[in-house]
Design an enzyme around this catalytic site. Structure first.
Site, PDB file in Angstrom:
ATOM      1  N   GLU A 267       0.893  -1.163   0.000  1.00 22.60           N
ATOM      2  CA  GLU A 267       0.000   0.000   0.000  1.00 22.60           C
ATOM      3  C   GLU A 267       0.925   1.206   0.000  1.00 22.60           C
ATOM      4  O   GLU A 267       1.387   1.663   1.029  1.00 22.60           O
ATOM      5  CB  GLU A 267      -0.886  -0.056   1.254  1.00 22.60           C
ATOM      6  CG  GLU A 267      -2.222   0.605   1.049  1.00 22.60           C
ATOM      7  CD  GLU A 267      -2.254   1.965   1.681  1.00 22.60           C
ATOM      8  OE1 GLU A 267      -1.997   2.934   0.937  1.00 22.60           O
ATOM      9  OE2 GLU A 267      -2.527   2.054   2.882  1.00 22.60           O
ATOM     10  N   CYS A 301      -2.666   8.597   2.668  1.00 23.03           N
ATOM     11  CA  CYS A 301      -2.389   8.029   1.347  1.00 23.03           C
ATOM     12  C   CYS A 301      -3.472   8.468   0.384  1.00 23.03           C
ATOM     13  O   CYS A 301      -3.249   8.579  -0.817  1.00 23.03           O
ATOM     14  CB  CYS A 301      -2.408   6.503   1.412  1.00 23.03           C
ATOM     15  SG  CYS A 301      -1.159   5.864   2.479  1.00 23.03           S
TER      16      CYS A 301
END
Ligand code: UN1
Length: 510
Positions: A267, A301
């Site tokens: 990720e 993110c």
């Protein structure tokens, strides 16, 4: 509340000390003779407490304990494992306020966002409880008479979870709690910028495990990337590494794990874009873009880093967005009127400034914010930067509140610009025209792992799978069927007949 009052509340309430052990192998290692790292509060630059760092021998102890625990834990029925995870969810709920405030103190999130992060961990615990009774496999119609063909999912064993500072509890929970109901043991290496949160969360989880008389299933190994991180990534006893962090480090994690035929869930960086079309509900779009770009001070993110605005509404929208930016209170995240707290550390402030300087050199025009605030701590004013071309620094992820603003003419052009970055995590379109929104979520639209219609790029729920394409790494975590990443699929053929017919009609007359 000021930082000192909050610190007292949190450190007493969660029983944190000046020096805390950062390694759990079924017991907490003693601090003596080991290096410690101070946790620095980004609100005032002062130390909150210290955490001891694991060394090579500590790592060995942790993995040996994990391997041992795996035998017992994986043998428990999955719904029983779910009950344990459910108890952890309940303990997190009891401590939600304190843990949330610890996140505020340690990484600078607002109180609401700190509590929201713990809620995200509770949500995944609840999801995992249900999942523990739904670890379904398929049965498949066999081509052979009196044969049964089926698929089952077994745990992998010991899983390494390497997390970043910005979601110091939730991302551990996504991985560890789902991995646990599947039957795995996790070894957690948290970010060195959020060690107290890792210690506090681990203690809560481990107390539940201990009081149930079970072996240690949630291990903790604080330490540097070079000791603990490298060990995990290269350890054949650890078949899966879940890594959250930069694309640069993620690439090396992927290379090292795959070189030993291990697996990874990555990720990595995002470069998330919101498209605001001529048909947008402007007030809604303003809120969505502002939240995406400024929440968590742009350190998600999923933060909105680019906004593409239709030419016909460009001037009006930019003016209104600027007004929103001007109204935003920046300061101590403990103050309820503040919605933008500090960046995590001085290094992040330097990156913020360097990105702005570089973008100016590359033709960007700062129209709002972009300044380091004259305050103690790591405060900056969120920046809006107009650009005419998407190039250079715009193609990189900077973990800071910097929003690049562009205009477009046609939907095709918008999608082309939207997708023309190396990353592919989250995306959003603001429009009330279903032709535009459907186009954006079609295969020809956004190339990201996450796509949002009339809501922000940031703030995904746990129910869906979370992750992205291209340089974001391709991993999926959290809800939906992401649990399958923590399992090995086994195809089973059972012959219950008296003959042994061969597949594909092969004859083998022995
Ligand atoms: C992250 O930034 O690594 O969607 C995770 C969101 C949060 C999770 C972000 N639920 O913004």
């Amino acid at each position: 509340m000021n930082v000192n009052e909050a610190k007292k509340l949190v450190m007493n309430g969660l029983d944190l000390h000046e020096i805390n052990s950062g390694v759990y192998s079924g017991e907490w290692i003693a601090a003596e003779g080991r290096k410690t790292i101070e946790s620095i509060c980004p609100i005032n630059g002062q130390a909150l407490g210290s955490v001891t760092q694991g060394e090579d021998q500590d790592y060995e102890k942790v993995v040996a304990a994990a391997e041992k625990a795996y035998k017992e834990w994986s043998a428990l029925p999955a719904p029983r494992r779910g009950e344990i995870v459910g108890e952890i969810g309940a303990e997190l709920l009891k401590n939600k306020e304190l843990l949330g405030m610890l996140i505020t103190l340690e990484v600078g999130k607002t109180v609401s966002e700190g509590a929201g992060e713990i809620q995200e961990a509770i949500d995944i615990a609840n999801f995992a409880v249900g999942l523990s009774r739904q670890l379904y496999g398929l049965t498949i119609a066999s081509e052979r008479p009196e044969h049964r063909l089926m698929e089952q999912w077994h745990p992998l064993g010991v899983i390494g979870v390497i997390t970043s500072f910005n979601f110091p509890a939730a991302v551990w929970a996504w991985n560890a709690l789902i991995a646990a109901v599947v039957g795995n043991i996790t070894v957690w290496k948290p970010s060195s910028s959020a060690l107290l949160t890792a210690v506090a969360v681990s203690r809560i989880a481990n107390r539940v495990v201990e009081r149930n008389g079970l072996p240690p299933i949630f291990l903790l190994a604080c330490g540097s990337g070079r000791t603990i991180g490298d060990h995990l990534v290269n350890d054949k006893r650890v078949p899966l590494i879940s890594f959250t962090g930069s694309t640069g480090v993620g690439r090396s994690v992927a290379e090292q794990t795959s070189a030993r035929f291990g697996r990874s869930i990555l990720e990595l960086g995002g470069n998330n874009c919101a498209i605001v079309t001529a048909e947008a509900d402007i007030d809604l779009a303003l809120k969505g873009v502002a939240f995406g770009a400024m929440a968590t001070a742009g350190q998600r993110c999923t933060s909105t880093r680019r906004v593409l605005i239709h030419r016909s509404i460009y001037d009006d929208f930019v003016k209104k967005l600027k007004d929103v930016y001007c109204r935003v209170n920046i300061g101590s995240p403990l103050d309820p009127s503040v919605i933008v707290g500090p960046l995590v550390d001085k290094n992040a402030v330097d990156n913020f400034t360097a990105t702005i300087r570089q973008s100016e050199k590359q033709g960007g025009h700062v129209i709002q914010g972009g300044k380091v605030m004259k305050m103690n701590g790591c405060f900056v004013s969120p920046a809006m930067i107009e650009i005419s071309k998407q190039k250079g620094i715009v193609l990189e992820e900077t973990f800071a509140p910097i929003l690049f603003i562009m205009k477009y003419d046609t939907m095709e052009e918008a999608v082309q610009i939207h997708n023309a970055v190396p990353q592919g995590l989250s995306s959003a379109i603001f429009s009330t025209d279903m032709r535009e929104t459907e186009y954006f979520i079609s295969h020809a639209g956004s190339d990201c792992g996450i796509v949002n219609v009339n809501t922000s790029t940031a703030g995904a729920e746990i129910g869906g799978a979370f992750g992205g394409e291209k340089e974001t790494g391709g991993g999926r975590e959290s809800g939906s069927d992401a649990w399958k990443y923590y399992a090995r699929r086994q195809t089973v053929t059972v012959n219950y007949g008296n003959d042994i017919p061969l597949s594909q009609g092969v004859v083998f007359p022995v």
